[in-house]
Design a protein around this motif. Structure first.
Motif, PDB file in Angstrom:
ATOM      1  N   VAL A 174      21.001  48.444  64.769  1.00 36.17           N
ATOM      2  CA  VAL A 174      22.018  49.507  64.709  1.00 36.17           C
ATOM      3  C   VAL A 174      23.213  49.138  65.575  1.00 36.17           C
ATOM      4  N   LYS A 175      22.955  48.549  66.727  1.00 33.68           N
ATOM      5  CA  LYS A 175      24.059  48.160  67.613  1.00 33.68           C
ATOM      6  C   LYS A 175      24.888  47.038  67.005  1.00 33.68           C
ATOM      7  N   LEU A 176      24.241  46.119  66.307  1.00 32.44           N
ATOM      8  CA  LEU A 176      24.937  44.974  65.745  1.00 32.44           C
ATOM      9  C   LEU A 176      25.550  45.255  64.370  1.00 32.44           C
ATOM     10  N   TYR A 177      25.299  46.424  63.793  1.00 32.67           N
ATOM     11  CA  TYR A 177      25.823  46.755  62.476  1.00 32.67           C
ATOM     12  C   TYR A 177      27.345  46.819  62.528  1.00 32.67           C
ATOM     13  N   ASN A 178      27.998  46.068  61.666  1.00 34.48           N
ATOM     14  CA  ASN A 178      29.452  46.094  61.518  1.00 34.48           C
ATOM     15  C   ASN A 178      30.171  45.783  62.835  1.00 34.48           C
ATOM     16  N   VAL A 179      29.585  44.939  63.657  1.00 33.82           N
ATOM     17  CA  VAL A 179      30.143  44.669  64.987  1.00 33.82           C
ATOM     18  C   VAL A 179      31.447  43.883  64.888  1.00 33.82           C
ATOM     19  N   GLU A 180      31.565  42.987  63.919  1.00 30.38           N
ATOM     20  CA  GLU A 180      32.786  42.188  63.797  1.00 30.38           C
ATOM     21  C   GLU A 180      33.980  43.050  63.406  1.00 30.38           C
ATOM     22  N   ASN A 181      33.776  43.954  62.482  1.00 29.67           N
ATOM     23  CA  ASN A 181      34.881  44.838  62.076  1.00 29.67           C
ATOM     24  C   ASN A 181      35.288  45.769  63.208  1.00 29.67           C
ATOM     25  N   ARG A 182      34.308  46.271  63.936  1.00 30.42           N
ATOM     26  CA  ARG A 182      34.635  47.145  65.064  1.00 30.42           C
ATOM     27  C   ARG A 182      35.391  46.383  66.150  1.00 30.42           C
ATOM     28  N   ALA A 183      35.006  45.132  66.387  1.00 28.76           N
ATOM     29  CA  ALA A 183      35.696  44.321  67.390  1.00 28.76           C
ATOM     30  C   ALA A 183      37.124  44.027  66.948  1.00 28.76           C
ATOM     31  N   GLN A 184      37.323  43.699  65.670  1.00 27.24           N
ATOM     32  CA  GLN A 184      38.668  43.434  65.164  1.00 27.24           C
ATOM     33  C   GLN A 184      39.553  44.678  65.274  1.00 27.24           C
ATOM     34  N   LYS A 185      38.976  45.823  65.068  1.00 26.85           N
ATOM     35  CA  LYS A 185      39.739  47.067  65.154  1.00 26.85           C
ATOM     36  C   LYS A 185      40.237  47.290  66.577  1.00 26.85           C
ATOM     37  N   VAL A 186      39.378  47.010  67.570  1.00 25.20           N
ATOM     38  CA  VAL A 186      39.772  47.191  68.974  1.00 25.20           C
ATOM     39  C   VAL A 186      40.810  46.156  69.376  1.00 25.20           C
TER      40      VAL A 186
END
Length: 188
Positions: A12-24
């Motif tokens: 759950v923590k790693l789900y969609n982590v790349e997109n969330r990082a790019q957004k930040v």
């Protein structure tokens, strides 16, 4: 059950982590923490009294910059000495050898008060009494060490010195043969 929960929570923590990082990362500027009302009131008061303060803070003061370039600091204190010099008031230890351990694990006192004895003295009178009880009686030990007789009696009844018993090897073989009489082989 704990391992399954940790695996699921990691997914759950790693789900969609790349997109969330790019957004930040793509955000222009991180948001500053909100200010308290009292800080906002102080800031408004200062800006109303000095409206050109922000412009002054953002511009470089050439006069102060030149003064900083001219200043050089040198130490002229003659009393400053290193801790490791020979002239130091506090000398370093000259003997760097490791201190020896005490025989019984602690330092024995030089002066023993009446009614007390050291561990060395206690071991001596316990072993003397054990070797010859007729010669070293409770009353004789009590007089010599200035300790009351009931205390000596308790010490002698509850404390003993270690004794070394060497087993007889032939007796050990006989005991093994007695335990297992049906065995035809002898143990040597």
């Amino acid at each position: 059950m704990g391992k399954i929960l940790s695996i699921v929570s990691r997914q759950v923590k790693l789900y969609n982590v790349e997109n969330r990082a790019q957004k930040v990362i793509s955000q222009a500027k991180p948001q500053s923490a909100p200010m308290f009302e009292s800080n906002l009131k102080d800031l408004d008061r200062v800006l109303s009294e000095h409206p050109d303060l922000i412009q002054k803070l953002n511009t470089k003061n050439k006069e102060l910059d030149e003064n900083l370039k001219v200043i050089f600091v040198t130490s002229t204190d003659s009393q400053h000495k290193s801790m490791h010099t020979k002239d130091s008031t506090k000398s370093l230890p000259s003997d760097r050898a490791i201190a020896d351990d005490f025989e019984f694990g602690h330092l024995e006192p030089l002066k023993i008060s009446r009614g007390h004895c050291t561990l060395r003295q206690a071991i001596k009178f316990i072993s003397d009494h054990h070797s010859s009880q007729s010669e070293w009686t409770v009353s004789k030990i009590a007089k010599e060490y200035s300790i009351r007789e009931p205390v000596i009696q308790n010490i002698l009844s509850y404390f003993k010195t270690f004794e070394l018993h060497m087993p007889d090897k032939n007796a050990e073989k006989r005991n093994i043969l007695l335990k297992f009489p049906n065995k035809t082989r002898s143990i040597e």
